[in-house]
Scaffold this active site. Structure first.
Site, PDB file in Angstrom:
ATOM      1  N   THR A   1       0.865  -1.186   0.000  1.00 31.00           N
ATOM      2  CA  THR A   1       0.000   0.000   0.000  1.00 31.00           C
ATOM      3  C   THR A   1       0.899   1.232   0.000  1.00 31.00           C
ATOM      4  O   THR A   1       1.396   1.634  -1.040  1.00 31.00           O
ATOM      5  CB  THR A   1      -0.976  -0.020   1.191  1.00 31.00           C
ATOM      6  OG1 THR A   1      -0.261  -0.275   2.405  1.00 31.00           O
ATOM      7  CG2 THR A   1      -2.036  -1.100   0.992  1.00 31.00           C
TER       8      THR A   1
ATOM      9  N   THR B   1      -0.716  -3.347  11.827  1.00 30.67           N
ATOM     10  CA  THR B   1      -1.210  -3.267  10.456  1.00 30.67           C
ATOM     11  C   THR B   1      -0.221  -3.856   9.491  1.00 30.67           C
ATOM     12  O   THR B   1       0.650  -3.206   9.019  1.00 30.67           O
ATOM     13  CB  THR B   1      -1.497  -1.836  10.077  1.00 30.67           C
ATOM     14  OG1 THR B   1      -2.600  -1.851   9.230  1.00 30.67           O
ATOM     15  CG2 THR B   1      -0.515  -1.121   9.361  1.00 30.67           C
TER      16      THR B   1
ATOM     17  N   GLU C   1       5.952   4.722   7.516  1.00 32.34           N
ATOM     18  CA  GLU C   1       5.577   5.858   6.678  1.00 32.34           C
ATOM     19  C   GLU C   1       6.382   7.109   7.043  1.00 32.34           C
ATOM     20  O   GLU C   1       6.359   7.573   8.182  1.00 32.34           O
ATOM     21  CB  GLU C   1       4.079   6.123   6.811  1.00 32.34           C
ATOM     22  CG  GLU C   1       3.253   5.050   6.141  1.00 32.34           C
ATOM     23  CD  GLU C   1       1.776   5.160   6.406  1.00 32.34           C
ATOM     24  OE1 GLU C   1       0.996   4.600   5.612  1.00 32.34           O
ATOM     25  OE2 GLU C   1       1.390   5.785   7.403  1.00 32.34           O
TER      26      GLU C   1
ATOM     27  N   ASN D   1      -0.372  10.502   5.757  1.00 27.96           N
ATOM     28  CA  ASN D   1      -1.634  10.081   6.355  1.00 27.96           C
ATOM     29  C   ASN D   1      -2.723  11.138   6.287  1.00 27.96           C
ATOM     30  O   ASN D   1      -3.902  10.821   6.368  1.00 27.96           O
ATOM     31  CB  ASN D   1      -1.394   9.638   7.792  1.00 27.96           C
ATOM     32  CG  ASN D   1      -0.786   8.248   7.832  1.00 27.96           C
ATOM     33  OD1 ASN D   1      -1.473   7.254   7.631  1.00 27.96           O
ATOM     34  ND2 ASN D   1       0.518   8.188   8.045  1.00 27.96           N
TER      35      ASN D   1
ATOM     36  N   THR E   1      -6.927  10.279  -0.527  1.00 22.79           N
ATOM     37  CA  THR E   1      -6.966  11.129  -1.724  1.00 22.79           C
ATOM     38  C   THR E   1      -5.686  11.035  -2.544  1.00 22.79           C
ATOM     39  O   THR E   1      -5.641  11.543  -3.653  1.00 22.79           O
ATOM     40  CB  THR E   1      -7.200  12.596  -1.344  1.00 22.79           C
ATOM     41  OG1 THR E   1      -6.190  13.010  -0.423  1.00 22.79           O
ATOM     42  CG2 THR E   1      -8.566  12.753  -0.699  1.00 22.79           C
TER      43      THR E   1
END
Length: 408
Positions: A158, A195, A281, A403, A408
């Site tokens: 992802t 996650t 991230e 995040n 979007t």
């Protein structure tokens, strides 16, 4: 590269163990052209086991996979990224079952032989026309060559920037046994099966109960010791499939080679867990926290996870600030027994606290160390034999940017 009981296979992947093929395609769940649906297939009924997220909100694919694993066997797992199929009600559950049925039909398998996993945005229904088209195209993309593993590892990502893989060999009954893994995870990462999705393959012949128990033990030492942002996902799972084609006698915890196999298996889990932490991230550094001298191992784990999960510690690492006060504060709030008069802290080889008293150190040397790719924090509590290691990353501006615009 060799370790005491096993060898690392450079370039190895989930299809290196005997009996496995894999593949992935782009079906349209992601806005980019990156692969977003993939599968791992075993040519025989593999002994299988899994562990799952501890979140009370568990995504539909987890229910389906639990049902498929009732008999402890699997022949395939189908995975999509770009959509978590979580908090999607009865329709989401129906879609997860439909994914399983479609994959089983394409491969000529019973539905019970197929596990399902999903990752991505929560609360949106799957585009089943895309999913069905992707599943229909997967059989032609399955391969036991490197391209199959590459396509699969890309299909599960992802916000990940890099793929995560590990592969080792170990001798069992004098037979070469391969253990391999692939994982995804970058954000919404916190201990207790955070996650992430992870898939492990091996060609060992193993008792299912022993495999399940080993997975739980290895997970506690590895995947449950990483954190990126303190959030636990709805979709996490680790699935292991064992083809049994290595030719060894059935392995269990009383087998003389159990220790070597367990060590190799745990190593693969650790490498995948560390890769997830390193790829957090927006992260620029891997942070490793090593705690010694706790009253128990469980106490050490709690303290290590509290330190590595502290936003203040993580931002200090990002800023290359040797602010040991944030580390000692995290130790103090972990809720574990600690003598506040005898704590030592090191940043790499640099001692910053001794017996809970500040030590004069070279700030410039510390600055250089903290700007490195990996930062290791050593904490000695001098209170017992408990020890643990946890992994995480720094907290950067990019984490907020990524995040803030995730949907979007």
């Amino acid at each position: 590269m060799g370790y005491e009981n096993f060898n690392i296979i450079d370039g190895g992947s989930i299809i290196t163990p005997k009996g496995f093929s894999a593949g992935g395609v782009h079906c349209g769940l992601k806005k980019t052209e990156r692969h977003d649906i993939g599968a791992i297939v075993c040519e025989v009924a593999a002994t299988a086991a899994a562990v799952y997220t501890t979140s009370v909100f568990q995504a539909a694919p987890l229910k389906v996979t639990r049902e498929s694993l009732v008999d402890g066997k699997l022949k395939a797992v189908v995975v999509n990224s770009g959509n978590a199929n979580a908090c999607t009600g009865q329709q989401g559950e129906a879609d997860a079952y439909a994914m399983r049925a479609a994959m089983a039909k394409q491969l000529g398998l019973a539905e019970q032989d197929v596990a399902v996993a999903s990752t991505g945005v929560i609360g949106e229904l799957l585009k089943m026309d895309c999913v069905n088209a992707g599943i229909a195209s997967l059989p032609l993309r399955l391969s036991s060559e490197a391209c199959g593993a590459e396509d699969f590892t890309q299909a599960i990502l992802t916000t990940d920037l890099v793929k995560k893989e590990a592969c080792v060999s170990v001798l069992v009954d004098g037979k070469e046994v391969i253990i391999a893994g692939a994982a995804k995870g970058s954000g919404m990462i916190h201990p207790n099966m955070a996650t992430m999705l992870a898939f492990m393959t091996t060609d060992v012949n193993i008792d299912q109960d022993a495999l399940q128990q080993l997975m739980r033990q290895a997970t506690d030492l590895t995947f449950n010791m990483i954190t990126v942002d303190g959030d636990t996902s709805t979709n996490d799972m680790l699935i292991t499939m064992a083809s049994g084609l290595a030719g060894n006698e059935k392995l269990n915890s009383s087998h003389p080679d159990w220790s070597a196999f367990s060590e190799a298996f745990t190593y693969v889990c650790q490498k995948l867990a560390m890769a997830i932490a390193r790829d957090g991230e927006g992260a620029t550094r891997l942070v490793e926290v090593i705690v010694h001298g706790a009253v128990t191992d469980n106490s050490a784990r709690a303290i290590a996870k509290t330190i590595v999960g502290s936003s203040l510690v993580k931002t200090a690492i990002f800023g290359a600030d040797a602010n040991w006060g944030r580390i000692i504060a995290a130790v103090g709030r972990a809720g574990e027994p600690v003598n506040p008069e005898q704590v030592d802290i090191q940043l790499g080889d640099i001692t910053v606290l001794k017996g809970s008293r500040p030590v004069v150190f070279d700030e410039e040397e510390a600055l250089v160390y903290l700007k490195g790719d990996t930062v290791r924090i050593f904490v000695d509590l001098h209170g017992g034999d408990g020890k643990a290691t946890a992994w995480g990353c720094d907290l950067t501006y990019d984490y907020v940017r990524i995040n803030a615009a995730y949907r979007t």
